[in-house]
Design a protein around this motif. Sequence first.
Motif, short mmCIF file in Angstrom:
data_model
loop_
_atom_site.label_atom_id
_atom_site.label_comp_id
_atom_site.label_asym_id
_atom_site.label_seq_id
_atom_site.Cartn_x
_atom_site.Cartn_y
_atom_site.Cartn_z
N SER A 11 -0.84 4.36 -6.83
CA SER A 11 -0.01 4.00 -5.69
C SER A 11 1.27 3.32 -6.19
N PRO A 12 2.28 3.26 -5.35
CA PRO A 12 3.50 2.54 -5.72
C PRO A 12 3.22 1.07 -6.07
N GLU A 13 2.25 0.48 -5.38
CA GLU A 13 1.89 -0.92 -5.66
C GLU A 13 1.31 -1.07 -7.06
N GLU A 14 0.45 -0.12 -7.47
CA GLU A 14 -0.13 -0.17 -8.81
C GLU A 14 0.95 0.02 -9.87
N THR A 15 1.88 0.92 -9.59
CA THR A 15 2.98 1.15 -10.53
C THR A 15 3.83 -0.11 -10.66
N GLU A 16 4.16 -0.71 -9.53
CA GLU A 16 4.98 -1.93 -9.55
C GLU A 16 4.26 -3.05 -10.29
N SER A 17 2.97 -3.19 -10.07
CA SER A 17 2.18 -4.22 -10.75
C SER A 17 2.19 -4.01 -12.26
N ALA A 18 2.05 -2.75 -12.70
CA ALA A 18 2.05 -2.44 -14.13
C ALA A 18 3.41 -2.76 -14.74
N VAL A 19 4.48 -2.44 -14.04
CA VAL A 19 5.83 -2.72 -14.53
C VAL A 19 6.03 -4.22 -14.65
N LEU A 20 5.60 -4.97 -13.65
CA LEU A 20 5.76 -6.43 -13.69
C LEU A 20 4.97 -7.05 -14.84
N ARG A 21 3.75 -6.53 -15.09
CA ARG A 21 2.96 -7.03 -16.23
C ARG A 21 3.66 -6.73 -17.54
N ALA A 22 4.22 -5.53 -17.66
CA ALA A 22 4.93 -5.16 -18.89
C ALA A 22 6.15 -6.05 -19.11
#
Length: 75
Positions: A11-22
Amino acid sequence: RSTIFEFKAVSPEETESAVLRALKVEQQLRKVIPPEEANNFCHRMVLHGRALCMARKPDCGDCSLRPLCDHGSGK
């Protein structure tokens, strides 16, 4: 010969979360790795991944980064 790749839909939320963690990890590393060492550090991490930390079969038992790793330390 054809190769079939399977992709996990996220989902877009999972993608955003992964980007923020990176980004968070990158900020943390910038605090402790001098800029002139950043390129060498990146290459060493890639080589480490190829030698020990393969996605399908990581060799956690022989990994010197195990205490720092969520996967290797069981977190």
